[in-house]
Design a protein around this motif. Sequence first.
Motif, mmCIF file in Angstrom:
data_model
loop_
_atom_site.group_PDB
_atom_site.id
_atom_site.type_symbol
_atom_site.label_atom_id
_atom_site.label_comp_id
_atom_site.label_asym_id
_atom_site.label_seq_id
_atom_site.Cartn_x
_atom_site.Cartn_y
_atom_site.Cartn_z
ATOM 1 N N ALA A 127 0.703 -1.340 0.061
ATOM 2 C CA ALA A 127 -0.027 -0.086 0.045
ATOM 3 C C ALA A 127 0.677 1.080 0.051
ATOM 4 N N SER A 128 0.327 2.278 -0.646
ATOM 5 C CA SER A 128 1.037 3.455 -0.906
ATOM 6 C C SER A 128 0.280 4.672 -0.528
ATOM 7 N N GLY A 129 0.777 5.709 -0.017
ATOM 8 C CA GLY A 129 0.003 6.953 0.279
ATOM 9 C C GLY A 129 0.647 7.989 0.953
ATOM 10 N N PRO A 130 -0.041 9.161 1.444
ATOM 11 C CA PRO A 130 0.445 10.113 2.050
ATOM 12 C C PRO A 130 0.715 9.869 3.353
ATOM 13 N N THR A 131 1.935 10.526 4.065
ATOM 14 C CA THR A 131 2.019 10.457 5.462
ATOM 15 C C THR A 131 2.383 11.721 5.660
#
Length: 203
Positions: free
Chosen positions: A99-103
Amino acid sequence: MSTATRTDGSIGGMIKLGLILAAYAVASCTILALVNNMTAPVIARNNKIKAEQAMRAVIENADDFESPKAVPTTQGSVTIQNVQIAKSQGTVIGAVVQASGPTYDHATIMVGVSKDGVITGVQFLENTDSPGFGSKASDPTFRVKSGTTFYGQFTGKAVADGFVPGQTFDAISGATITSRGVADLLTAAASVAMEVCKEYTND
């Protein structure tokens, strides 16, 4: 007459210079294309190897992985990049989700989940958060209160308990946004993993 000659010469010089610059541009583009053609397969192969190593690291008991028929590609702001059913001797034991996304900036993680709903491991594939703060999330030398790495603390946690910074897991001091971002990634990945496990253990 002399003025006309100088003008013609100036125009000719500009044309010549333009042709030279165009030739350099074509040569540069050609070289860049050749370099990209040579390096792209290497980068893709290295990324694949890295992902495969991460899959085996987050669910060690698996001896085989299989792609499910259909999975969601997004969960809110999180992009689901890859899902694999984990098997041991032909039996489904869990699932692995990338999974990939904003931190604070951006992160990509690999999460292993057993069919019983327990996190079997978490690995960071990418973390572009700020050094000294958000980068601690993927730092193997950084320790949270429990004494483990930030990502190591999730192993053994029940998906049903949820992922709430400061409540169900130790947040990184001074990196609240990163901690929340990772929680979102874990929530999305675990949800997809459980959905896949349910579907394939009921077949």
